[in-house]
Design an enzyme around this catalytic site. Structure first.
Site, PDB file in Angstrom:
ATOM      1  CE1 TYR A  96      13.976 -17.485   9.344  1.00 13.67           C
ATOM      2  CE2 TYR A  96      14.204 -15.940  11.156  1.00 13.67           C
ATOM      3  CZ  TYR A  96      14.241 -17.231  10.675  1.00 13.67           C
ATOM      4  OH  TYR A  96      14.537 -18.263  11.531  1.00 13.67           O
ATOM      5  CB  CYS A 114      15.434 -18.806   6.909  1.00 14.77           C
ATOM      6  SG  CYS A 114      15.582 -19.530   8.545  1.00 14.77           S
ATOM      7  CG  HIS A 127      10.095 -19.263   9.576  1.00 12.21           C
ATOM      8  ND1 HIS A 127      10.566 -19.940   8.469  1.00 12.21           N
ATOM      9  CD2 HIS A 127      11.090 -19.317  10.492  1.00 12.21           C
ATOM     10  CE1 HIS A 127      11.789 -20.372   8.723  1.00 12.21           C
ATOM     11  NE2 HIS A 127      12.128 -20.019   9.942  1.00 12.21           N
ATOM     12  CE1 TYR A 184      11.968 -19.429  14.519  1.00  5.80           C
ATOM     13  CE2 TYR A 184      13.615 -21.100  14.993  1.00  5.80           C
ATOM     14  CZ  TYR A 184      13.261 -19.909  14.404  1.00  5.80           C
ATOM     15  OH  TYR A 184      14.199 -19.182  13.710  1.00  5.80           O
ATOM     16  CG  HIS A 185      12.082 -23.679  12.169  1.00  2.00           C
ATOM     17  ND1 HIS A 185      13.383 -23.989  12.504  1.00  2.00           N
ATOM     18  CD2 HIS A 185      12.123 -22.419  11.669  1.00  2.00           C
ATOM     19  CE1 HIS A 185      14.169 -22.961  12.224  1.00  2.00           C
ATOM     20  NE2 HIS A 185      13.426 -22.000  11.709  1.00  2.00           N
ATOM     21  CD1 TRP A 222      18.034 -14.951  10.870  1.00  2.00           C
ATOM     22  CD2 TRP A 222      18.193 -15.838   8.830  1.00  2.00           C
ATOM     23  NE1 TRP A 222      18.672 -16.152  10.998  1.00  2.00           N
ATOM     24  CE2 TRP A 222      18.786 -16.719   9.766  1.00  2.00           C
ATOM     25  CE3 TRP A 222      18.188 -16.194   7.478  1.00  2.00           C
ATOM     26  CZ2 TRP A 222      19.357 -17.942   9.392  1.00  2.00           C
ATOM     27  CZ3 TRP A 222      18.753 -17.401   7.106  1.00  2.00           C
ATOM     28  CH2 TRP A 222      19.329 -18.271   8.051  1.00  2.00           C
TER      29      TRP A 222
END
Length: 846
Positions: free
Chosen positions: A489, A445, A789, A703-704, A507
């Protein structure tokens, strides 16, 4: 190109009284150092790596938990009744090592290549004959227990319909030397025979190959290389339909509205199962899949057990081209045909209601898909397996792609101080892996930026204050000064000054406003920007600050300025001199907040924003796309054509010809879930503002996930997941060839060639004399970029002024303004008059 897909499961899956343990990824290359690369020196001893099957994630209080449907595999385990196995060779003298043992359900009995007397040399192969044609999407290999001998290292998988004609392997790669089960995937297709070939022994212990059990996975509902067929002029009829209690007519499945449905007759005396609906295309077309979307207003009538048949005349229907049982949920379902059918009529027959609620069948929409035209829709290469989920990626010179996940290959959690990384060699297709712990940084992240000298700066994440640098010239990681503010993030971009700017990232780290700061490559230190608070750039996410300042879209311009153009609906100008400042630049036209969307710089001072949703998760995504134009201090935004599909968590890539490709995403974004996945990429044309469909992906990318432009003009798309013991870990990727590189038959188009005149470094404002082969109409710089992301603030396309200098030579001018050509490593492409690009040459502009 390697070909591999992971279903990435560690839990056991029980089907037909078989317990099949799935691995956390099909390459699982252990935690050993990179092949041929020594681990960097450590300042102090570190804990020994923990095998991935013993690693446990520590859930972040701010990270979502994988939903229940993330634990369910999409591909069924095929019933092995009646199957047989044969091998190139087998041991029968020294032990019972017969091929048949891989199908007996007993992990204590094995197939082993011949080892007594004179061992049979590598390669060794074992072939499964299913004695019927079925759609196959993966081979599950379980190593022997109690001994390491015979574990395959390099391998290949081939398919055949007749046992004689095999063609090219559908999957190749290198497996880890460990005892975990391996799921080796490929694009689903019909076959009777599946062959696994061991090319090397994983540990180099001898010329052996062995296996305890082999299973095959069926239709995952994600056909590759197809496109939706136009439904214009189609009609639908049904065996029965409800017209009294509701409008449940068959025609509703073709109206484009999931709120209107076909429903079997239920008023009075319900019509009993089975129920069928027949699509008449009123023309003959090649069809290879049927897509069924359940009703959106309830569960009653969801199709469970089904068959699909086809007909040329509407009267005589042949044997089923697809059959199976769909799950009882509201996601779209795909039935992949065992073979492409040239047909006019397609019939879906439902023999069971998915939840057993009653004798009913319903459908919201039905679509049919056919083979893609490479010259129009592009094509996908085979799937490449990674030893980790590629959550973050960066394009490197030398045809390399850097990727990393977290402290573990398949899960995140805690602040462990090390990161699993991998490098894909784009020429050989091989992936190598190593754990990086000399920086004390778990880079999950993170914020990422490509520095002026080509190095990769990674900040924050699980170790929220840390900053690390990867140098592709030395293949080494090092630590740099930690940030003043701990973040996860966060967003980053390189400034026109060569400094790195960071903003947001709630985050991770202590709560509060994550104001901007700047890293200097000269002093390797961070400078606070108290005049640049994050609050003006945040969305109105109901979850609060730790979601509202994530993944900002940043675009560097002249004089160290930055335009923050999303995902908040308000845009902002940011200055980075002194204390810095942030001032409103107007709203992004009529766009709402668009978290989980993204922005791409497709021309000088021109950006495209795509999709997203008002909140980070569990709110419907949008189909909307906008252009944002920059002229001096003026910012103008306008709505362009809508995407065909709503998308959150998608990835977008600008191509050398200025078009933008968008991959994956979900209509209803939910982290770690593959529900509501969008499998059809789209291509935006700045000349028309319209989106057109591209060849369907074989694997969801949500996601990811990541996407990157490669130096040969193709695109890498991969990743998704990182949720540990789940079915939605996608530790793999595939390369997409855009239509501008292909003829109608799939063969490559002739391409210009840059043959000389590109130095390794050039200054802004420099004039290059570039020699080429073939006709060239234009040149363009594409900045080497890093993605994570759904966000890639490094992407930048810079068309260049050029002139003919002689026979096969051109004078190519690099802009002087570093707000246009931000310092860094670029890929220089030459394009012909039809927009076909050359393979790029790397040049660092600084």
């Amino acid at each position: 190109m390697q070909s591999r897909r992971f279903l990435a499961l560690t839990r056991a899956l029980r089907r037909s009284s078989l317990l099949i343990a799935f691995s956390l990824g099909s390459l699982l290359v252990g935690l050993t150092p990179w092949l041929g690369v020594a681990s960097p020196a450590r300042p102090s001893p570190k804990p020994a790596p923990v095998p991935f099957d013993q690693q446990t994630a520590v859930d972040s209080p701010h990270h979502p938990i994988a939903p229940a449907n993330a634990m369910e595999p999409t591909a069924p385990v095929l019933d092995r009744a009646g199957w047989t196995a044969t091998a190139s060779d087998e041991e029968t003298a020294g032990e019972n090592g017969r091929a048949a043992n891989v199908l007996d359900g007993n992990t204590a009995t094995i197939w082993h290549s011949k080892w007594s007397g004179t061992p049979a040399p590598l390669p060794h192969s074992i072939t499964i004959d299913m004695h019927r044609t079925a759609v196959v999407s993966a081979l599950v290999y379980l190593p022997r227990t109690g001994s390491a001998n015979g574990r395959p290292g390099e391998y290949g998988i081939s398919l055949s319909t007749d046992g004689q004609n095999w063609g090219s392997p559908v999957a190749t790669g290198t497996l880890a030397d460990d005892a975990s089960a391996k799921t080796l995937g490929f694009a689903p297709q019909g076959a009777q025979f599946v062959r696994l070939t061991g090319l090397t022994e994983a540990g180099g212990r001898g010329p052996w190959t062995s296996a305890a059990e082999i299973n095959l996975l069926g239709d995952p509902g994600t056909p590759a290389a197809t496109v939706d067929l136009s439904r214009a002029g189609w009609t639908a009829t049904a065996s029965d339909e409800e017209t009294t209690g509701e409008n449940g007519r068959a025609a509703n499945v073709l109206d484009g509205n999931t709120a209107t449905i076909w429903h079997s007759k239920w008023s009075g005396t319900p019509a009993p199962l089975p129920h069928s609906i027949t699509i008449d295309m009123h023309r003959t077309a090649a069809v290879s899949a049927l897509v069924y979307r359940p009703r959106s207003d309830g569960a009653n009538g969801r199709a469970g057990a089904y068959t699909v048949t086809t007909s040329a005349d509407g009267t005589t229907f042949g044997a089923p081209v697809a059959s199976g049982t769909w799950r009882d949920d509201d996601t779209a379902k795909t039935a992949t045909f065992t073979r492409t059918e040239n047909t006019r009529y397609v019939r879906l027959t439902v023999t069971g209601e998915a939840g057993g609620r009653g004798p009913w069948t319903s459908a919201g929409e039905i679509r049919l898909s056919g083979p893609a035209d490479p010259a129009v829709h592009g094509s996908w290469d085979r799937i490449t397996g990674f030893p980790l989920v590629p959550v973050a990626t960066a394009v490197l010179p030398g045809d390399k792609l850097l990727a990393w996940s977290a402290y573990a290959v398949d899960r995140f959690g805690g602040s462990n101080g090390y990161t699993q990384t991998a490098i894909l060699d784009l020429k050989s297709g091989k992936v190598t892996q190593r754990r990086i712990d000399n920086t004390g940084h778990d880079m999950f992240c993170p914020g990422i930026v490509m520095l002026a000298d080509g190095r990769v700066l990674v900040t924050g994440g699980s170790n929220a204050e840390k900053a690390s640098i990867y140098d592709p010239a030395t293949d080494a990681w090092s630590a740099t000064t930690s940030m003043n503010i701990a973040r996860g993030y966060q967003a980053m971009t390189l400034l026109s000054t060569g400094e790195a700017f960071v903003l947001g990232g709630s985050w991770s780290g202590a709560g509060g406003d994550k104001a901007g700061e700047v890293w200097s490559p000269d002093t390797r230190t961070w400078r606070k920007l108290p005049g640049v608070p994050a609050a003006p750039a945040q969305t109105a996410d109901p979850a609060g600050p730790y979601r509202s300042d994530n993944h900002m879209w940043l675009h560097a311009t002249s004089g160290g300025k930055v335009l923050q153009l999303g995902p908040s609906k308000q845009m902002n100008w940011i200055t980075t001199g002194g204390n810095g400042s942030i001032t409103a630049a107007g709203n992004r036209s009529d766009s709402p907040d668009a978290m989980t969307g993204n922005a791409v710089a497709y021309d000088i001072g021109k950006l495209l924003t795509l999709g997203g949703s008002p909140a980070y998760e569990k709110t419907p995504a949008t189909r909307l796309a906008y252009t944002v134009g920059i002229s001096g201090n003026q910012v103008r935004s306008a709505r362009t054509g809508d995407m065909e599909h709503a998308r959150g968590f998608s990835n977008s890539v600008v191509l050398p010809d200025g078009k933008v490709a968008v991959f994956g995403g979900q209509a209803y974004p939910v982290p770690f879930s593959d529900a509501t996945s969008v499998l059809t990429p789209e291509l935006w044309d700045p000349a028309t503002g319209a989106f057109t469909p591209l060849a369907t992906m074989a694997i969801p990318r949500n996601y990811h996930s990541v996407a990157n432009l490669l130096p040969d003009g193709r695109i890498f798309s991969g990743g998704g997941g990182l949720c540990g013991d789940c079915a939605t870990n996608h530790a793999d990727g595939a390369v997409f060839t855009p239509p501008y590189l292909l003829n109608a038959d799939g063969s490559p188009k002739p391409r210009p060639v840059i043959s000389g005149g590109v130095p390794p470094r050039a200054a802004p404002g420099a004039s290059l004399t570039v020699s080429t082969e073939g006709q060239v109409a234009s040149f363009v710089l594409m900045r080497a970029a890093a993605a994570t992301h759904s966000t890639d603030n490094d992407q930048r396309r810079v068309p260049l002024v050029s002139a003919v200098a002689g026979n096969g030579t051109y004078t190519v001018s690099i802009p002087l303004d570093t707000g246009v050509v931000v310092p860094g490593t670029y890929m220089l492409f030459a394009l012909d008059a039809q927009g076909v690009p050359s393979t790029a040459k790397f040049v660092t502009v600084a």
